[in-house]
Each structure stands twice: as C-alpha cells, then as structure tokens.
Motif scaffolding. Structure first.
Motif, PDB file in Angstrom:
ATOM      1  N   ILE A 105      21.231  26.563  13.735  1.00 53.94           N
ATOM      2  CA  ILE A 105      20.563  25.628  12.632  1.00 53.94           C
ATOM      3  C   ILE A 105      19.248  26.031  12.718  1.00 53.94           C
ATOM      4  N   GLU A 106      18.390  26.158  13.945  1.00 54.22           N
ATOM      5  CA  GLU A 106      16.992  26.642  13.837  1.00 54.22           C
ATOM      6  C   GLU A 106      17.009  27.925  13.052  1.00 54.22           C
ATOM      7  N   ASP A 111      10.550  25.550   7.760  1.00 52.04           N
ATOM      8  CA  ASP A 111      10.290  24.092   7.633  1.00 52.04           C
ATOM      9  C   ASP A 111       8.687  23.714   8.133  1.00 52.04           C
ATOM     10  N   ARG A 169      18.538  29.304  10.680  1.00 53.81           N
ATOM     11  CA  ARG A 169      18.937  29.706   9.279  1.00 53.81           C
ATOM     12  C   ARG A 169      18.238  28.557   8.248  1.00 53.81           C
ATOM     13  N   ASP A 170      17.706  27.467   9.118  1.00 59.19           N
ATOM     14  CA  ASP A 170      17.322  26.309   8.172  1.00 59.19           C
ATOM     15  C   ASP A 170      15.950  25.873   8.548  1.00 59.19           C
ATOM     16  N   LYS A 171      15.640  25.953  10.075  1.00 56.02           N
ATOM     17  CA  LYS A 171      14.439  25.077  10.472  1.00 56.02           C
ATOM     18  C   LYS A 171      13.253  26.071  10.228  1.00 56.02           C
ATOM     19  N   PRO A 200      16.018  33.197   6.079  1.00 56.95           N
ATOM     20  CA  PRO A 200      16.496  32.086   6.475  1.00 56.95           C
ATOM     21  C   PRO A 200      16.994  31.329   5.151  1.00 56.95           C
ATOM     22  N   ARG A 201      18.156  30.736   4.735  1.00 56.94           N
ATOM     23  CA  ARG A 201      18.487  30.187   3.424  1.00 56.94           C
ATOM     24  C   ARG A 201      19.201  28.778   3.693  1.00 56.94           C
ATOM     25  N   GLY A 202      18.850  28.034   4.720  1.00 54.97           N
ATOM     26  CA  GLY A 202      19.525  26.645   4.795  1.00 54.97           C
ATOM     27  C   GLY A 202      20.823  26.854   5.385  1.00 54.97           C
ATOM     28  N   THR A 203      21.835  26.989   4.522  1.00 53.61           N
ATOM     29  CA  THR A 203      23.132  27.150   5.439  1.00 53.61           C
ATOM     30  C   THR A 203      23.722  28.520   5.784  1.00 53.61           C
TER      31      THR A 203
END
Ligand SMILES: Cc1cc2nc3c(=O)[nH]c(=O)nc-3n(C[C@H](O)[C@H](O)[C@H](O)COP(=O)(O)OP(=O)(O)OC[C@H]3O[C@@H](n4cnc5c(N)ncnc54)[C@H](O)[C@@H]3O)c2cc1C
Length: 450
Positions: A363-364, A371, A366-368, A214-217
């Motif tokens: 979104i989950e 987190d 690639r990004d979350k 996963p790399r954000g965008t």
C-alpha cells in the motif's frame, strides 16, 4: 549418527543451506526437480532480479560468497518516482550512500550458490528428481526422475524441505493433526517486461535506483540489470475495467501504458507483444506451522512462509532462516528435534511479522509514496532518527539495513507511525513540527520497548 541429510529443492535457500550444513561436516544430498540451470536455458518464472539486503548479505558472508556476489550486484540507493506528468523524484532509502539495497540476478545468484555447494565433497546435487512425498515416521523420501521416469526412495537421518511455495513436503505435513496452513492470494497479479540497454550499452534510466510508477491501486517498478537493461514488473489487479483480465488486446494494453506510464512507452521493448507472451504470475502469502515433525523433517524458506514481494524480503528472510537453523545446530548438534523446535520458535513469530510488513508495504509503494502527508512524515522520521539514532530507527531501515527481529520492526514501526502521524497532524511543512513534543513521545512510547 545423524549426519546424513536430504534437502529437497536446490533453489536459493536450498543451495545456501547445503553449504552451511556441509561446513558443519554433514553429508548433504540435494534433490532438485529442475534440470541444472547452469547447463541450459534458465526457466522463466518468479522474478528475474531480486533486491538483496542486510540479512541476505549476512548469510552470504557466513558461507564466504558475498565478495563474489558483490561483483554482480547493482546498488540501489533509493526510489526514483515517475509521476504521470512532471519531474522524477528521488527518495533515499537510508541515511546516506552507505545504506542501499542491491539488484541481483536470481539465476546468477542461484548458479553461484550451486557452484559453491559443489565445491564441497560432502554435497551432491541430484537434478531432475522431483519429490513426490515422504513417509514422515520413517523419514523415507520419495522421488521421480523426470528424465527416466524412475521412481525411487531415499532415507537419511533427517530431511529439510526447501522446495518453495508449493512445497511437496509441506503437502505431506498437511496430513498431520495439528499442522496449520493458510494460503491467501492477492487480488493482484504481476507481469514482467524488459527495458533493453541503450545503444551504447548504457542504462536508459538512472542506474542506481529502484524505479517506481505508483498509481494508487497498482504500480510498475523497474530494477537494473548488469547488461544495462531493466526488468519492469507491473503489479495490477486481475479484475476491473482496466484490470489484467480486461487488458485483452494489444491496443488496450498499449492504451493503458500510454495513460498511466507514458514515459515507459518509449523504453519498454515490444510492449504489445511481450504483454501477451510473458506469463502473468500470482502473488500469495503462505503461513504454516509447526514447520517440523519429530526429528524427521523441517521446512525452510518459501516452503514454510511465502510472502508477497513488496518489502524485497522473501529471499532475505529465507537466508536468515538458514542462519538461525545453523545457530540452532551449533547449540544442539544432531538432536534434530531440539534443533528444529528452537529454530521454529525463533523464526515463526518473525516470518509472520515480515508477511504482514510486506502486505503493508504494498500500500505504501503503490499509493502513499507520492502523498504530501507521507512525504512530510518521511522528513520528520529522518529528523527523529538523527536526534535519537538508537531509539527511533525508521521501519524500512530496521527491516532492510539492520538485523532487528522482524517482529520488533513491526511492533516499533507501528508505534513510530503513530508518533509521526501525531507530529504531522495539521502541519504542512517540517518547520511547523514541534520536536520537543516529538522527544517526549519517543521517550514515553519507545524507550521501554526492547
Ligand atoms: C515477483 C517476485 C519478486 C521477488 N522479489 C524479491 C526481492 O526483491 N527480494 C527478496 O528477498 N525476495 C524476493 N522474492 C521472493 C523470493 O523469490 C523467494 O522468497 C525465494 O525464492 C525463496 O527461496 P526458496 O529457495 O525458499 O524457494 P525457491 O526459490 O522457489 O526454490 C525452490 C526450489 O525447489 C525446487 N522444487 C520445488 N518443488 C520441488 C519438488 N517437489 N522436488 C524437488 N525440487 C522441488 C524448485 O525447482 C526450486 O529450485 C520475490 C518473489 C517474487 C515472486
């Protein structure tokens, strides 16, 4: 009367539906624009492998094919996360090893469905025949044979369009007043790459996981194949300094992978070559409706509702369409207008919901998932599921391991997210979470919802 059915498209949904219909005694003619993939090379495009889960499995069990598919499926028990630097991290999908998703080859699954279909005397698949349109009032369907160039028309009691996201039958229905349609592209495209098997034929990474960078965008994922290889898919924006459109030299592509996916460099086969020779796919959401016209025609699968692949549900949802259509036929027989109307009413709200869930899950993924707050929420979620197994079922599980209507998963999932956010607010570890407040929230907010 009403026993002769034309299906347009022998893809995943069309081949499965043909079997459901043949079991009911209908005479089914399936027209497929491609040549028979069992006799030649499999056409490239779409994904090489797919995640098969509970809804798809249910349908395969109903037609009696699941035991055979199980043999070619690789269980994936969770996500294996690859950070830019540091240790890999495993996140389980379900409560234990009994809950997993399955990596299956798209073409082998399609071929096995066709093999089964052709065992029925009342199914005939006509390859190389492309649907070019339909007279919606008479039910006459028009085809061109791509080998001979011959044009011909076919009349049946009813027609079902299983011809995928660019459906020719849906194009015809667009002419009808009151037919709604939208097609929304993501700003991201996708590119498939290959990690070959190890020299001894084994897997170069953990076999029983869906690997994710996963790399954000953007993100890279990899699903295992039976031969020890992995199919990787890069989901990446077209635009931007490092976007797909700008990665226009081998050096830039290699540099990009080195910067963001360093551990994949030694694994991916001919990265620099493949990056340019492999096609780039588009990702879109198609919404339409109503999916039927009188008793003459209905749409099913991607033809009715194509979704982005981030919940791994497009095929599973299309298979569930078949299950629901079959139930509607059981109730209404060959009263096709009633059959289609009930099928549409039940499915439309749910396929709209999975379209939204799939967009959210991008979104989950690639990004979350890397987190800290997200990881704490996941721990709280697991604890609440343990304490209230009938009331608080994680959203991922509702979609993937249960057959809850997708609309219920969306509605309950959103409320559950609010509960998780309230409980994790300002907390850094699960030991700080107030589970008596959690119990009250679960009772107050979820118990009343069916
Ligand atoms: C990158 C990617 C990854 C995916 N991953 C997953 C996943 O992990 N899990 C999951 O559940 N889903 C996944 N999907 C979604 C899944 O591929 C689709 O939802 C599924 O293929 C839909 O099946 P279908 O039969 O409706 O359409 P298709 O599989 O597209 O089949 C349509 C068929 O109709 C034929 N056809 C088209 N036009 C005509 C015409 N005019 N005349 C005659 N025949 C025609 C085509 O040749 C094809 O055989 C993914 C999709 C993509 C793009």
């Amino acid at each position: 009367m009403g026993n002769k059915i034309t299906l347009v498209g022998a893809g995943l949904a069309g081949s499965l539906l043909a079997v459901y219909l043949a079991k009911k005694g209908f005479e089914v003619n399936v027209y497929e624009k491609r040549s028979d993939m069992r006799k030649g090379e499999v056409e490239r495009g779409r994904s090489i492998n797919l995640a098969l889960s509970t809804r798809g499995i249910f349908a395969l069990k109903e037609i009696g094919l699941y035991e055979e598919i199980k043999k070619i499926a690789i269980p994936m028990y969770g996500r294996m996360m690859h950070p830019v630097e540091g240790e890999l991290m495993f996140q389980r999908y379900g409560k234990d090893d009994t809950e997993y998703i399955n990596s299956v080859s798209r073409s082998v699954l399609n071929m096995k469905l066709m093999d089964l279909a052709e065992q029925y005397e009342n199914i005939k698949i006509h390859f190389n025949n492309r649907c070019t349109g339909m007279n919606l009032e008479s039910g006459e369907c028009h085809f061109t044979n791509d080998n001979t160039g011959e044009n011909f028309s076919v009349t049946a009691d009813t027609v079902i369009g299983t011809d995928g996201s660019a459906s020719a039958l849906r194009m015809e229905m667009l002419k009808l007043p009151g037919f709604n349609f939208s097609q929304t592209y993501l700003e991201h495209g996708y590119k498939e790459l290959n990690i070959p098997p190890a020299q001894n034929g084994g897997f170069r990474m953990e076999k029983n996981a869906l690997h994710i960078w996963p790399r954000g965008t953007f993100m890279l994922i990899a699903l295992p194949n039976l031969d020890g290889s992995f199919t990787c898919t890069l989901f990446h924006p077209f635009k931007g300094e490092e976007g797909l459109n700008s990665l226009n030299t081998k050096e830039k592509a290699a540099e990009f992978f080195k910067k963001y996916f360093p551990d994949s460099l030694s694994l991916i086969e001919n990265l620099e070559e493949s990056f340019f020779t492999n096609p780039t796919g588009n990702l879109m959401t198609v919404r339409s409706g109503p999916w039927f016209y009188k008793d003459k025609v209905a749409l099913l699968g991607d033809a009715a509702h194509a979704i982005v692949p981030f919940f791994g549900q497009g095929m599973n949802a299309s298979f569930e369409d078949c299950t629901v259509l079959n139930q509607s036929i059981e109730k209404h027989g060959t009263d096709w207008k009633k059959v289609y109307s009930e099928y549409y009413d039940e499915r439309k709200i749910n396929t709209d919901a999975i379209a939204d869930l799939a967009l959210e899950n991008f979104i989950e993924m690639r990004d979350k998932i890397a987190d800290k707050r997200f990881l704490l929420n996941k721990q709280i979620e697991a604890e609440l599921f343990k304490r209230f197994p009938d009331t608080f079922v994680p959203k991922y599980s509702m979609v993937t391991f249960y057959r809850f209507p997708y609309s219920t998963a969306l509605q309950r999932g959103n409320i559950q997210q609010e509960i998780l956010d309230a409980l994790s607010e300002g907390k850094s570890s699960i030991s700080e979470v107030d589970f008596s407040a959690g119990e009250k929230l679960v009772k107050d907010r979820l118990s009343a919802i069916i």
